[in-house]
Design a protein around this motif. Structure first.
Motif, PDB file in Angstrom:
ATOM      1  N   VAL A 241      30.259  25.985  59.670  1.00 48.90           N
ATOM      2  CA  VAL A 241      30.398  25.902  61.124  1.00 48.90           C
ATOM      3  C   VAL A 241      29.812  24.599  61.668  1.00 48.90           C
ATOM      4  O   VAL A 241      30.382  23.987  62.579  1.00 48.90           O
ATOM      5  CB  VAL A 241      29.764  27.128  61.800  1.00 48.90           C
ATOM      6  N   ARG A 242      28.722  24.151  61.092  1.00 47.36           N
ATOM      7  CA  ARG A 242      28.108  22.909  61.593  1.00 47.36           C
ATOM      8  C   ARG A 242      28.949  21.681  61.257  1.00 47.36           C
ATOM      9  O   ARG A 242      28.694  20.586  61.769  1.00 47.36           O
ATOM     10  CB  ARG A 242      26.682  22.760  61.070  1.00 47.36           C
ATOM     11  N   ASN A 243      29.961  21.861  60.405  1.00 48.13           N
ATOM     12  CA  ASN A 243      30.866  20.768  60.066  1.00 48.13           C
ATOM     13  C   ASN A 243      32.257  20.956  60.671  1.00 48.13           C
ATOM     14  O   ASN A 243      33.249  20.498  60.125  1.00 48.13           O
ATOM     15  CB  ASN A 243      30.951  20.619  58.552  1.00 48.13           C
ATOM     16  N   ARG A 244      32.322  21.664  61.797  1.00 44.41           N
ATOM     17  CA  ARG A 244      33.524  21.792  62.625  1.00 44.41           C
ATOM     18  C   ARG A 244      34.559  22.756  62.058  1.00 44.41           C
ATOM     19  O   ARG A 244      35.714  22.758  62.473  1.00 44.41           O
ATOM     20  CB  ARG A 244      34.168  20.428  62.910  1.00 44.41           C
TER      21      ARG A 244
ATOM     22  N   MET B 195      30.887  33.090  43.177  1.00 47.48           N
ATOM     23  CA  MET B 195      31.105  32.863  44.607  1.00 47.48           C
ATOM     24  C   MET B 195      32.517  32.327  44.815  1.00 47.48           C
ATOM     25  O   MET B 195      32.824  31.207  44.417  1.00 47.48           O
ATOM     26  CB  MET B 195      30.071  31.873  45.150  1.00 47.48           C
ATOM     27  N   ASP B 196      33.361  33.125  45.414  1.00 45.10           N
ATOM     28  CA  ASP B 196      34.732  32.733  45.756  1.00 45.10           C
ATOM     29  C   ASP B 196      34.759  32.544  47.267  1.00 45.10           C
ATOM     30  O   ASP B 196      34.847  33.512  48.029  1.00 45.10           O
ATOM     31  CB  ASP B 196      35.714  33.814  45.298  1.00 45.10           C
ATOM     32  N   VAL B 197      34.641  31.300  47.715  1.00 42.63           N
ATOM     33  CA  VAL B 197      34.520  30.990  49.138  1.00 42.63           C
ATOM     34  C   VAL B 197      35.319  29.726  49.431  1.00 42.63           C
ATOM     35  O   VAL B 197      35.594  28.922  48.546  1.00 42.63           O
ATOM     36  CB  VAL B 197      33.052  30.775  49.566  1.00 42.63           C
ATOM     37  N   GLY B 198      35.674  29.551  50.676  1.00 45.34           N
ATOM     38  CA  GLY B 198      36.351  28.325  51.088  1.00 45.34           C
ATOM     39  C   GLY B 198      36.234  28.155  52.582  1.00 45.34           C
ATOM     40  O   GLY B 198      36.200  29.137  53.330  1.00 45.34           O
ATOM     41  N   ALA B 199      36.161  26.927  53.015  1.00 45.56           N
ATOM     42  CA  ALA B 199      36.105  26.627  54.437  1.00 45.56           C
ATOM     43  C   ALA B 199      37.506  26.440  55.004  1.00 45.56           C
ATOM     44  O   ALA B 199      38.410  25.967  54.309  1.00 45.56           O
ATOM     45  CB  ALA B 199      35.287  25.366  54.681  1.00 45.56           C
ATOM     46  N   GLU B 200      37.671  26.826  56.255  1.00 46.73           N
ATOM     47  CA  GLU B 200      38.874  26.520  57.031  1.00 46.73           C
ATOM     48  C   GLU B 200      38.602  25.258  57.825  1.00 46.73           C
ATOM     49  O   GLU B 200      37.479  25.023  58.286  1.00 46.73           O
ATOM     50  CB  GLU B 200      39.185  27.681  57.972  1.00 46.73           C
ATOM     51  N   TYR B 201      39.625  24.420  57.988  1.00 49.46           N
ATOM     52  CA  TYR B 201      39.501  23.281  58.889  1.00 49.46           C
ATOM     53  C   TYR B 201      40.860  23.003  59.517  1.00 49.46           C
ATOM     54  O   TYR B 201      41.841  22.796  58.798  1.00 49.46           O
ATOM     55  CB  TYR B 201      38.986  22.029  58.164  1.00 49.46           C
ATOM     56  N   ALA B 202      40.919  23.025  60.836  1.00 53.34           N
ATOM     57  CA  ALA B 202      42.159  22.752  61.586  1.00 53.34           C
ATOM     58  C   ALA B 202      43.296  23.647  61.114  1.00 53.34           C
ATOM     59  O   ALA B 202      44.453  23.219  61.022  1.00 53.34           O
ATOM     60  CB  ALA B 202      42.547  21.272  61.472  1.00 53.34           C
ATOM     61  N   ASN B 203      42.974  24.902  60.795  1.00 49.60           N
ATOM     62  CA  ASN B 203      43.921  25.929  60.357  1.00 49.60           C
ATOM     63  C   ASN B 203      44.346  25.783  58.899  1.00 49.60           C
ATOM     64  O   ASN B 203      45.071  26.645  58.385  1.00 49.60           O
ATOM     65  CB  ASN B 203      45.164  25.995  61.250  1.00 49.60           C
TER      66      ASN B 203
ATOM     67  N   MET C  34      43.439  19.115  54.321  1.00 49.39           N
ATOM     68  CA  MET C  34      42.968  20.027  53.280  1.00 49.39           C
ATOM     69  C   MET C  34      41.800  19.423  52.512  1.00 49.39           C
ATOM     70  O   MET C  34      40.878  20.138  52.089  1.00 49.39           O
ATOM     71  CB  MET C  34      44.115  20.387  52.340  1.00 49.39           C
ATOM     72  N   GLN C  35      41.822  18.108  52.318  1.00 48.08           N
ATOM     73  CA  GLN C  35      40.680  17.453  51.678  1.00 48.08           C
ATOM     74  C   GLN C  35      39.413  17.645  52.508  1.00 48.08           C
ATOM     75  O   GLN C  35      38.325  17.856  51.957  1.00 48.08           O
ATOM     76  CB  GLN C  35      40.971  15.964  51.496  1.00 48.08           C
ATOM     77  N   GLU C  36      39.553  17.596  53.825  1.00 52.19           N
ATOM     78  CA  GLU C  36      38.389  17.822  54.684  1.00 52.19           C
ATOM     79  C   GLU C  36      37.863  19.245  54.529  1.00 52.19           C
ATOM     80  O   GLU C  36      36.647  19.467  54.478  1.00 52.19           O
ATOM     81  CB  GLU C  36      38.748  17.537  56.144  1.00 52.19           C
ATOM     82  N   ALA C  37      38.768  20.224  54.434  1.00 47.79           N
ATOM     83  CA  ALA C  37      38.338  21.601  54.201  1.00 47.79           C
ATOM     84  C   ALA C  37      37.586  21.714  52.873  1.00 47.79           C
ATOM     85  O   ALA C  37      36.579  22.428  52.769  1.00 47.79           O
ATOM     86  CB  ALA C  37      39.541  22.543  54.216  1.00 47.79           C
ATOM     87  N   CYS C  38      38.063  20.995  51.858  1.00 46.45           N
ATOM     88  CA  CYS C  38      37.387  21.001  50.550  1.00 46.45           C
ATOM     89  C   CYS C  38      36.032  20.295  50.634  1.00 46.45           C
ATOM     90  O   CYS C  38      35.052  20.733  49.992  1.00 46.45           O
ATOM     91  CB  CYS C  38      38.264  20.345  49.495  1.00 46.45           C
ATOM     92  N   ASN C  39      35.955  19.212  51.398  1.00 46.71           N
ATOM     93  CA  ASN C  39      34.686  18.497  51.548  1.00 46.71           C
ATOM     94  C   ASN C  39      33.632  19.371  52.232  1.00 46.71           C
ATOM     95  O   ASN C  39      32.450  19.344  51.867  1.00 46.71           O
ATOM     96  CB  ASN C  39      34.899  17.216  52.360  1.00 46.71           C
ATOM     97  N   ILE C  40      34.061  20.138  53.228  1.00 55.57           N
ATOM     98  CA  ILE C  40      33.123  21.044  53.903  1.00 55.57           C
ATOM     99  C   ILE C  40      32.678  22.139  52.935  1.00 55.57           C
ATOM    100  O   ILE C  40      31.502  22.525  52.911  1.00 55.57           O
ATOM    101  CB  ILE C  40      33.789  21.645  55.156  1.00 55.57           C
ATOM    102  N   THR C  41      33.610  22.619  52.121  1.00 54.86           N
ATOM    103  CA  THR C  41      33.272  23.632  51.112  1.00 54.86           C
ATOM    104  C   THR C  41      32.251  23.074  50.134  1.00 54.86           C
ATOM    105  O   THR C  41      31.301  23.778  49.734  1.00 54.86           O
ATOM    106  CB  THR C  41      34.545  24.068  50.369  1.00 54.86           C
ATOM    107  N   GLU C  42      32.409  21.817  49.741  1.00 51.21           N
ATOM    108  CA  GLU C  42      31.442  21.173  48.837  1.00 51.21           C
ATOM    109  C   GLU C  42      30.041  21.156  49.447  1.00 51.21           C
ATOM    110  O   GLU C  42      29.043  21.452  48.773  1.00 51.21           O
ATOM    111  CB  GLU C  42      31.883  19.741  48.539  1.00 51.21           C
ATOM    112  N   LYS C  43      29.965  20.833  50.737  1.00 52.87           N
ATOM    113  CA  LYS C  43      28.651  20.801  51.392  1.00 52.87           C
ATOM    114  C   LYS C  43      27.991  22.171  51.358  1.00 52.87           C
ATOM    115  O   LYS C  43      26.780  22.287  51.141  1.00 52.87           O
ATOM    116  CB  LYS C  43      28.813  20.319  52.841  1.00 52.87           C
TER     117      LYS C  43
END
Length: 430
Positions: free
Chosen positions: A224-227, A263-271, A188-197
């Protein structure tokens, strides 16, 4: 190979072990993967795995079934994974599917079979089972209008095996999934890190005249460029008065000078999912009124984080947050102190400006499962998202971070994502 880095199979082994400890003796558990949902003609939606199946197996593929029978006499049949058998034609049209060896490596389940063997093996296990746990979507606000694979299986199973004792798996899954392991929090931290980018990319992109959908595209590019598969949910990119529409997803309007952009957005990572909200000035600088309201929301968010402590519960937590918000709304001149004192407690005046909940569970689902009457515990992950919406002024401000409850406070998974008004202005004007 999946887009994301492989997760440690020990996570799924431990999850199955924890579930086994909650079951009655001589029980069989069945979970089905989600369907690939159709659109029109021969079109389909992207596949999204059943969260419970993924939680227990790590298997991220359609047409998969997991059986668990923890005290079955033959150890080989205590955990069985059934997969769709691939062939050359499937490989040409759809690409690679799990081999048995790959599925063992991902899940830690040693007995892997093809789906064609399911009914025969299932019958032999049912002969020994006294109780069968079947899976259903029991999320509090779910409106299940589309029949799922799990729902079809419930009908089939009870028709062919009517004399067995059936039980609900969902309460056990809600209990387990509400508390995240260290490995889950890492993902989940990785999903947050991608959201930060994505957010930092957008800060240098937004200016008067850009379209909301262009901003959406900037986020998607970075995710997408961050997996990441992309957005964890349908993104809200709402400028001006659009920010006062809580579920605005058209993202079709131009951003005007002097307006705010929510902006209410969030990245998914590994589900697993992130869920962030930030509100920024389109022109790169808040007006005095905008900053006044913004800082009020930020103060409520920070005080709310202090209330997310072990032993508290959602309902009491929300009441305490609303008291904080009442005070801020009075300070902003939006509510009168005497009117608040005399208000109908069942229809609080603050609901005109703050009409939604402050927090929800987060994890494999954006609105993740968990019992709303359960006390907060270490390892639970929540959003913290107060907001003030002043329709008559065209101001909508919401700020949202994702936090882990710890024994002695919270861990903010979004602590590196800019949120102070001054920092946002500085980054936008570099």
């Amino acid at each position: 190979m999946k887009r994301y880095a492989p997760l440690d199979k020990a996570l799924f082994v431990e999850n199955r072990k924890r579930l086994s400890g909650l079951l009655h003796s001589c029980s069989l558990v069945v979970l089905n993967s989600n369907d690939i949902m159709p659109t029109n003609a021969d079109g389909t939606m992207p596949f999204l795995q059943n969260s419970d199946l993924f939680y227990l197996s790590g298997i991220d593929q359609e047409e998969s079934i997991l059986l668990m029978f923890p005290d079955f006499p033959n150890e080989e049949f205590r955990e069985i994974l059934f997969l769709r058998e691939t062939n050359e034609e499937i490989a040409i049209w759809e690409g690679h599917k799990y081999t048995k060896e790959e599925a063992r490596e991902v899940s830690g389940i040693q007995t892997v079979m093809w789906l064609t063997q399911f009914e025969r093996v299932f019958a032999s296990l049912m002969h020994e089972a006294r109780r069968v746990y079947l899976n259903t979507n029991e999320y509090l606000r779910a409106v299940p209008k589309v029949e799922t694979c799990d729902a079809r299986f419930v009908k089939w199973c009870q028709e062919y095996y009517p004399l067995h004792k059936y039980d609900r798996l969902a309460p056990h899954m809600h209990k387990l999934r509400a508390v995240k392991s260290a490995e889950e929090i890492k993902v989940m931290q990785e999903a947050c890190n991608i959201t930060e980018k994505g957010f930092r990319r957008v800060l240098s992109f937004v200016k008067p005249g850009v379209m909301e959908y262009e901003i959406e595209a900037e986020y998607l590019h970075e995710f997408v460029r961050n997996r990441s598969r992309g957005f964890a949910y349908e993104p809200i990119v709402a400028s001006g008065a659009n920010a006062c529409v809580l579920h605005y997803i058209a993202n079709s309007m131009p951003c005007q000078s002097g307006d705010l952009l929510l902006m209410d957005v969030g990245a998914e990572y590994a589900n697993y999912n992130a869920d962030m909200t930030r509100t920024i000035p389109v022109s790169g600088k808040f007006t005095s009124r905008q900053r006044e309201v913004y800082n009020a929301v930020l103060r409520v968010q920070r005080e709310a984080m202090k209330l997310l402590r072990p032993g508290n519960v959602i309902r009491e937590y929300q009441r305490e947050v609303e008291k904080l918000m009442e005070s801020e709304l009075i300070g902003l001149g939006l509510l009168d102190r005497q009117d608040v004192k005399n208000q109908n407690p069942k229809q609080p005046l603050l609901k005109k400006y703050f009409m939604h909940g402050t927090s929800h569970h987060l994890g494999l689902d954006v609105h993740d499962v968990g019992n709303v009457y359960r006390n907060f515990e270490p390892g639970m992950v929540f959003t913290v998202e107060p907001g003030i919406y002043i329709r008559e002024e065209g101001i909508g401000i919401r700020l949202e971070n994702n936090v882990v409850i710890r024994e002695d406070g919270i861990e903010d998974l979004m602590s590196n994502i800019p949120i102070e008004a001054e920092e946002i202005e500085d980054l936008m004007n570099q």
